[in-house]
Design a protein around this motif. Structure first.
Motif, PDB file in Angstrom:
ATOM      1  N   PHE A 263       0.846  -1.207   0.000  1.00  0.00           N
ATOM      2  CA  PHE A 263       0.000   0.000   0.000  1.00  0.00           C
ATOM      3  C   PHE A 263       0.878   1.252   0.000  1.00  0.00           C
ATOM      4  N   PRO A 264       1.683   1.450  -1.032  1.00  0.00           N
ATOM      5  CA  PRO A 264       2.658   2.553  -1.017  1.00  0.00           C
ATOM      6  C   PRO A 264       2.025   3.934  -0.843  1.00  0.00           C
ATOM      7  N   ASP A 265       0.776   4.094  -1.258  1.00  0.00           N
ATOM      8  CA  ASP A 265       0.125   5.400  -1.083  1.00  0.00           C
ATOM      9  C   ASP A 265      -0.204   5.683   0.378  1.00  0.00           C
ATOM     10  N   LEU A 266      -0.157   4.670   1.240  1.00  0.00           N
ATOM     11  CA  LEU A 266      -0.441   4.848   2.655  1.00  0.00           C
ATOM     12  C   LEU A 266       0.825   4.987   3.505  1.00  0.00           C
ATOM     13  N   ALA A 267       1.977   4.762   2.903  1.00  0.00           N
ATOM     14  CA  ALA A 267       3.252   4.895   3.612  1.00  0.00           C
ATOM     15  C   ALA A 267       3.674   6.356   3.613  1.00  0.00           C
ATOM     16  N   PRO A 268       4.463   6.761   4.597  1.00  0.00           N
ATOM     17  CA  PRO A 268       4.963   8.138   4.573  1.00  0.00           C
ATOM     18  C   PRO A 268       5.824   8.362   3.325  1.00  0.00           C
ATOM     19  N   ALA A 269       5.687   9.530   2.733  1.00  0.00           N
ATOM     20  CA  ALA A 269       6.505   9.861   1.572  1.00  0.00           C
ATOM     21  C   ALA A 269       7.981   9.827   1.968  1.00  0.00           C
ATOM     22  N   LYS A 270       8.803   9.343   1.094  1.00  0.00           N
ATOM     23  CA  LYS A 270      10.249   9.267   1.350  1.00  0.00           C
ATOM     24  C   LYS A 270      10.872  10.657   1.198  1.00  0.00           C
ATOM     25  N   TYR A 271      11.871  10.908   2.020  1.00  0.00           N
ATOM     26  CA  TYR A 271      12.607  12.173   1.971  1.00  0.00           C
ATOM     27  C   TYR A 271      13.909  11.910   1.228  1.00  0.00           C
ATOM     28  N   VAL A 272      14.027  12.454   0.018  1.00  0.00           N
ATOM     29  CA  VAL A 272      15.188  12.206  -0.837  1.00  0.00           C
ATOM     30  C   VAL A 272      15.722  13.545  -1.346  1.00  0.00           C
ATOM     31  N   ASP A 273      17.024  13.729  -1.198  1.00  0.00           N
ATOM     32  CA  ASP A 273      17.681  14.945  -1.709  1.00  0.00           C
ATOM     33  C   ASP A 273      17.010  16.231  -1.224  1.00  0.00           C
ATOM     34  N   GLY A 274      16.650  16.257   0.035  1.00  0.00           N
ATOM     35  CA  GLY A 274      16.119  17.474   0.628  1.00  0.00           C
ATOM     36  C   GLY A 274      14.653  17.752   0.389  1.00  0.00           C
ATOM     37  N   GLU A 275      13.939  16.789  -0.202  1.00  0.00           N
ATOM     38  CA  GLU A 275      12.507  17.015  -0.394  1.00  0.00           C
ATOM     39  C   GLU A 275      11.742  15.696  -0.324  1.00  0.00           C
ATOM     40  N   TYR A 276      10.456  15.824  -0.008  1.00  0.00           N
ATOM     41  CA  TYR A 276       9.599  14.650   0.061  1.00  0.00           C
ATOM     42  C   TYR A 276       9.154  14.251  -1.336  1.00  0.00           C
ATOM     43  N   GLN A 277       9.160  12.937  -1.587  1.00  0.00           N
ATOM     44  CA  GLN A 277       8.693  12.421  -2.868  1.00  0.00           C
ATOM     45  C   GLN A 277       7.168  12.556  -2.928  1.00  0.00           C
ATOM     46  N   LYS A 278       6.621  12.471  -4.136  1.00  0.00           N
ATOM     47  CA  LYS A 278       5.177  12.660  -4.306  1.00  0.00           C
ATOM     48  C   LYS A 278       4.381  11.421  -3.913  1.00  0.00           C
ATOM     49  N   GLU A 279       4.954  10.231  -4.065  1.00  0.00           N
ATOM     50  CA  GLU A 279       4.230   9.019  -3.704  1.00  0.00           C
ATOM     51  C   GLU A 279       4.206   8.849  -2.189  1.00  0.00           C
ATOM     52  N   GLY A 280       3.057   8.501  -1.659  1.00  0.00           N
ATOM     53  CA  GLY A 280       2.911   8.298  -0.225  1.00  0.00           C
ATOM     54  C   GLY A 280       2.289   9.500   0.453  1.00  0.00           C
ATOM     55  N   LEU A 281       2.034   9.342   1.741  1.00  0.00           N
ATOM     56  CA  LEU A 281       1.446  10.436   2.520  1.00  0.00           C
ATOM     57  C   LEU A 281       2.514  11.459   2.842  1.00  0.00           C
TER      58      LEU A 281
END
Length: 198
Positions: free
Chosen positions: A169-187
């Motif tokens: 359920f990747p849309d329910l996981a917290p968005a990953k923080y990559v290179d100083g910003e949160y990714q769009k997929e996830g919460l």
């Protein structure tokens, strides 16, 4: 000392407010069986077939109360009972002549939980396997008293649950923080929905 029998009556009350979209939980975990798996003759014992039937009724009740049909609508994650260190648990209870539960029986209840999850189209987190139930030298470190999870046991179960959510359920996981910003997929973690959960 909660067993599946107790939870059957509680589910409609627990989910009574979910009739409104603004208070609908993101997912539900059902983590029952450690008490049910007490040996026959013990006060908490629930036969494994009754446990499995009760677990299915709990899942059906959650779906009925939340007005959802399956894991695509509202994920229900069944979690198996963890392993048991009978020797340590006996000492904790002050018992010296008989066990009230065993690791083998906990594993059997876990197999029943996995079967129910599959039949009911639910995801399943096998905590018995996650905590390495075959190796007492490993799993006893994750139990505080032989039965209940210790801090490290809770941490491993949390990590296992998060891994399952990220995978299924990747849309329910917290968005990953990559290179100083949160990714769009996830919460998005700065939004209230995720911070309200943690």
């Amino acid at each position: 000392m909660i067993s599946c029998r107790h939870v059957l009556d509680l589910v409609p009350k627990l989910f009574a407010r979910t009739n409104h979209e603004d208070v609908m939980p993101l997912f539900c975990t059902v983590f029952l069986g450690a008490n049910d798996a007490a040996l026959p003759g013990q006060r908490q014992h629930v036969p494994v077939d009754v446990y499995a039937d009760n677990l299915a009724k709990i899942i059906s009740s959650i779906r009925e109360t939340t007005k959802t049909k399956g894991k695509d609508d509202f994920p229900i994650i069944v979690m198996t009972p963890p392993p048991v260190d009978s020797e340590t648990w006996m000492k904790e209870l002050g018992l010296y002549d008989e066990y009230d539960r065993t690791n083998e029986v906990a594993r059997d209840y876990g197999k029943a939980a996995k079967q129910v999850a599959q039949e009911m189209n639910c995801s399943c987190l096998d905590t018995w396997e996650l905590l390495e139930g075959e190796d007492i030298g490993t799993y006893c470190k994750h139990l505080s008293d032989g039965l209940h999870l210790s801090e490290s046991g809770n941490r491993r179960v949390y990590e296992g649950l998060m891994a399952l959510i990220e995978k299924e359920f990747p849309d329910l996981a917290p968005a990953k923080y990559v290179d100083g910003e949160y990714q769009k997929e996830g919460l998005q973690v700065e939004e209230s929905i995720w911070s309200d959960l943690c």
